[in-house]
Structures are given as structure tokens and as C-alpha cells.
Design a protein around this motif. Structure first.
Motif, PDB file in Angstrom:
ATOM      1  N   ARG A  42       0.814  -1.227   0.000  1.00  0.00           N
ATOM      2  CA  ARG A  42       0.000   0.000   0.000  1.00  0.00           C
ATOM      3  C   ARG A  42       0.844   1.273   0.000  1.00  0.00           C
ATOM      4  O   ARG A  42       0.358   2.349   0.334  1.00  0.00           O
ATOM      5  N   LEU A  43       2.114   1.160  -0.355  1.00  0.00           N
ATOM      6  CA  LEU A  43       2.934   2.376  -0.418  1.00  0.00           C
ATOM      7  C   LEU A  43       2.720   3.148  -1.710  1.00  0.00           C
ATOM      8  O   LEU A  43       3.010   4.327  -1.790  1.00  0.00           O
ATOM      9  N   CYS A  44       2.254   2.447  -2.737  1.00  0.00           N
ATOM     10  CA  CYS A  44       2.135   3.108  -4.045  1.00  0.00           C
ATOM     11  C   CYS A  44       0.759   3.712  -4.269  1.00  0.00           C
ATOM     12  O   CYS A  44       0.391   4.014  -5.402  1.00  0.00           O
ATOM     13  N   LEU A  45       0.001   3.903  -3.188  1.00  0.00           N
ATOM     14  CA  LEU A  45      -1.328   4.507  -3.370  1.00  0.00           C
ATOM     15  C   LEU A  45      -1.200   5.896  -4.012  1.00  0.00           C
ATOM     16  O   LEU A  45      -0.302   6.661  -3.674  1.00  0.00           O
ATOM     17  N   VAL A  46      -2.105   6.192  -4.932  1.00  0.00           N
ATOM     18  CA  VAL A  46      -2.152   7.507  -5.584  1.00  0.00           C
ATOM     19  C   VAL A  46      -3.600   8.000  -5.530  1.00  0.00           C
ATOM     20  O   VAL A  46      -4.511   7.235  -5.210  1.00  0.00           O
ATOM     21  N   ASN A  90     -12.480  10.377  -4.155  1.00  0.00           N
ATOM     22  CA  ASN A  90     -11.903  10.452  -2.807  1.00  0.00           C
ATOM     23  C   ASN A  90     -10.991   9.283  -2.493  1.00  0.00           C
ATOM     24  O   ASN A  90     -10.275   9.281  -1.512  1.00  0.00           O
ATOM     25  N   LYS A  91     -11.080   8.261  -3.359  1.00  0.00           N
ATOM     26  CA  LYS A  91     -10.362   7.015  -3.083  1.00  0.00           C
ATOM     27  C   LYS A  91      -8.869   7.164  -3.346  1.00  0.00           C
ATOM     28  O   LYS A  91      -8.465   7.920  -4.223  1.00  0.00           O
ATOM     29  N   MET A  92      -8.074   6.367  -2.615  1.00  0.00           N
ATOM     30  CA  MET A  92      -6.657   6.234  -2.952  1.00  0.00           C
ATOM     31  C   MET A  92      -6.509   4.844  -3.577  1.00  0.00           C
ATOM     32  O   MET A  92      -7.039   3.867  -3.050  1.00  0.00           O
ATOM     33  N   LEU A  93      -5.811   4.763  -4.688  1.00  0.00           N
ATOM     34  CA  LEU A  93      -5.716   3.486  -5.415  1.00  0.00           C
ATOM     35  C   LEU A  93      -4.277   3.002  -5.506  1.00  0.00           C
ATOM     36  O   LEU A  93      -3.365   3.808  -5.706  1.00  0.00           O
ATOM     37  N   PRO A  94      -4.061   1.688  -5.375  1.00  0.00           N
ATOM     38  CA  PRO A  94      -2.683   1.172  -5.514  1.00  0.00           C
ATOM     39  C   PRO A  94      -2.223   1.245  -6.977  1.00  0.00           C
ATOM     40  O   PRO A  94      -2.802   0.602  -7.853  1.00  0.00           O
ATOM     41  N   ALA A  95      -1.189   2.037  -7.226  1.00  0.00           N
ATOM     42  CA  ALA A  95      -0.739   2.296  -8.607  1.00  0.00           C
ATOM     43  C   ALA A  95      -0.212   1.037  -9.295  1.00  0.00           C
ATOM     44  O   ALA A  95      -0.259   0.932 -10.517  1.00  0.00           O
ATOM     45  N   SER A 104       0.724  14.347  -2.513  1.00  0.00           N
ATOM     46  CA  SER A 104      -0.160  15.307  -1.841  1.00  0.00           C
ATOM     47  C   SER A 104       0.083  15.135  -0.349  1.00  0.00           C
ATOM     48  O   SER A 104       0.704  14.164   0.087  1.00  0.00           O
ATOM     49  N   GLU A 105      -0.432  16.061   0.439  1.00  0.00           N
ATOM     50  CA  GLU A 105      -0.262  15.982   1.890  1.00  0.00           C
ATOM     51  C   GLU A 105      -0.821  14.651   2.409  1.00  0.00           C
ATOM     52  O   GLU A 105      -0.209  13.974   3.219  1.00  0.00           O
ATOM     53  N   ARG A 106      -2.025  14.293   1.910  1.00  0.00           N
ATOM     54  CA  ARG A 106      -2.673  13.053   2.358  1.00  0.00           C
ATOM     55  C   ARG A 106      -1.820  11.836   2.014  1.00  0.00           C
ATOM     56  O   ARG A 106      -1.641  10.925   2.821  1.00  0.00           O
ATOM     57  N   LEU A 107      -1.271  11.794   0.789  1.00  0.00           N
ATOM     58  CA  LEU A 107      -0.456  10.643   0.380  1.00  0.00           C
ATOM     59  C   LEU A 107       0.842  10.579   1.186  1.00  0.00           C
ATOM     60  O   LEU A 107       1.275   9.502   1.591  1.00  0.00           O
ATOM     61  N   ARG A 108       1.445  11.738   1.439  1.00  0.00           N
ATOM     62  CA  ARG A 108       2.693  11.749   2.224  1.00  0.00           C
ATOM     63  C   ARG A 108       2.442  11.206   3.630  1.00  0.00           C
ATOM     64  O   ARG A 108       3.223  10.423   4.158  1.00  0.00           O
ATOM     65  N   LEU A 109       1.326  11.619   4.222  1.00  0.00           N
ATOM     66  CA  LEU A 109       0.960  11.169   5.568  1.00  0.00           C
ATOM     67  C   LEU A 109       0.722   9.655   5.569  1.00  0.00           C
ATOM     68  O   LEU A 109       1.190   8.924   6.448  1.00  0.00           O
TER      69      LEU A 109
END
Ligand code: SF4
Ligand code: SF4
Length: 238
Positions: A52-56, A62-67, A82-87
């Protein structure tokens, strides 16, 4: 019959990009020099979307998806930073560090470890969750290799390469949650495995010091995984 692959256009971080429709966001990003972190992904092996590190993010969702397992689409607008992805990435890495004993200074892969490099790249200097510090065994029964479960991040690259490229199917997973472990055959000492060919592919794809070659110093423990895309391509052509 020749298969035709459609070329589509999309945006990654506001950059216009064309790609083949059967490519994943991660592949296209990397081809275009755009960094997306990952640990379980390995070019040449199947993708499992486990770490789950490659989420974009996708604009308009609103979803984060595994790239690594999400295919590109016409008109897609991908955000890789983005701030959310960095967090989120920081949180995932902190959980990995807290789960086992990743004491880099005494690890055979110190200086050649993808987990360590990623933590440095993402600016992680300490973690905010308690360390679990479980004690796992180190299996040194194999003639040439060792397996230190304390360094394992359960990315399953070793399992996939052993099955998909070497075809030996020696390695697998046992247990659940924090107690999950990579095992050889039916959980016997690796050195007693009748299926292991000793090819070393698992050692070379392991991103950490969990799998190592005996008799090598930390300075010599750089992994060689360039062979994978080549072997995969040759199989496809064959
Ligand atoms: S050395 Fe080769 S055959 Fe043995 S476990 Fe590793 S990848 Fe599988
Ligand atoms: S031994 Fe290495 S390659 Fe295998 S799951 Fe653990 S960290 Fe990943």
C-alpha cells in the motif's frame, strides 16, 4: 493473431502522458521518471498491491488506489504527491518499522536496503507508534543463504520469484497477522528443502536483509535483480 493495444492519454501530476491501455499507473509513472514509492512491487513479477505504499489519488475521486495494480485509463488525472499521500506513506513505513526488529546498524543489508532508502527518501527519522520487538528465528540451515525473519516485511517478492520465475514453489507464507512468516516447503529448515534449487533468485529480489548470502559482508550485499525483466521478456517471446 496480432493483438493490438490501444494508446491512451492521461495526466500524471498535471503532465500529459501517453500510455498503452494495458499498463498500470506505476509502470507508466516510472517510464516517465515520476517517483511513486513501492516495496512489494518488482518489475518482472506479478503485482499484488500488498504494501500500500504506491497509493495515488485520482482527481474527482476520494479514493486512494494502488498504482501497481490499477490500469491507466483515457483522460485519467493521477496525483502522485499530496499531503494526504505523504501522511499515508509515512504511516505505512512507520508500521513496517515497528512490526519487526529493523535495526539497520547491525543488518547485513545496511546501505543496500530498499526499506532504509525509502525511509531516508521520505524523511523518516523516528516513528510515532510503539515497537513490537518480536523475536523470530534466523534460519541458517541452507548451504549458501540465510533467512532472518526479523527483517522480513512480508512483501512476498521471494515467494513470487520462486514460483513464477524459478518454478520451484519452495517458499510460501505461514500464520496470520504479525506472526506471518515466510517458510520453505512445509515449514522445514530451508537447508532441508527438497524443492529449493539454490538459484538465489529469492535472495536477489528481497528488498531488505531478510534473505542474505552467507559469507558476504554488509558492503557486498547489494542485490542483483536486473535479470528479472529479461527472463520475463524471454518467456513471453518464447
Ligand atoms: S534459492 Fe531459488 S529455488 Fe530456492 S527458495 Fe530461493 S528462489 Fe526458490
Ligand atoms: S524474505 Fe524478503 S522478499 Fe521475502 S517476504 Fe520477506 S522481505 Fe519480502
Amino acid at each position: 493473431m496480432t493483438q493490438t493495444v490501444k494508446i491512451i492519454t492521461l495526466k500524471i501530476d498535471d503532465k500529459d502522458i501517453s500510455a498503452r491501455e494495458n499498463e498500470t499507473i506505476l509502470e507508466v509513472a516510472r517510464e516517465n521518471g515520476i517517483f511513486i514509492p513501492s516495496l512489494c512491487y518488482q518489475e518482472g513479477l506479478s503485482s499484488v498491491g500488498a504494501c500500500r505504499l504506491c497509493l495515488v489519488e485520482l482527481k474527482g475521486s476520494n479514493k486512494m488506489l494502488p498504482a501497481c495494480v490499477t490500469l491507466v485509463g483515457e483522460g485519467m488525472e493521477v496525483v502522485t504527491d499530496s499531503e494526504r499521500l505523504r501522511l499515508h506513506r509515512r504511516m505505512v513505513l512507520e508500521m513496517i518499522f515497528s512490526e519487526r526488529n529493523h535495526t539497520c546498524s547491525v543488518c547485513v543489508s545496511n546501505g543496500h536496503c530498499e526499506l532504509q532508502t525509502l525511509a531516508q527518501k521520505l524523511g523518516i527519522t523516528h516513528i510515532h507508534v510503539p515497537y513490537l520487538y518480536p523475536i523470530f528465528q534466523v534460519d541458517t540451515t541452507h548451504k549458501r543463504f540465510g533467512m532472518d525473519h526479523n527483517r522480513c516485511i512480508l512483501c512476498t517478492r521471494c515467494i513470487r520469484v520462486c514460483s513464477e520465475i524459478e518454478g520451484a514453489n519452495t517458499l510460501g507464507l505461514m500464520g496470520r497477522g504479525n506472526n506471518t512468516q515466510v517458510i520453505a516447503d512445509l515449514n522445514q529448515p530451508w537447508g532441508e528443502s527438497e524443492t529449493c534449487t539454490g538459484c538465489g533468485k529469492c535472495v536477489n529480489v528481497c528488498p531488505t536483509g531478510a534473505l542474505f548470502e552467507k559469507g558476504k559482508s554488509a558492503a557486498e550485499m547489494s542485490k542483483r535483480r536486473q535479470f528479472l525483466p529479461y527472463l520475463t521478456m524471454m518467456r513471453e517471446e518464447w
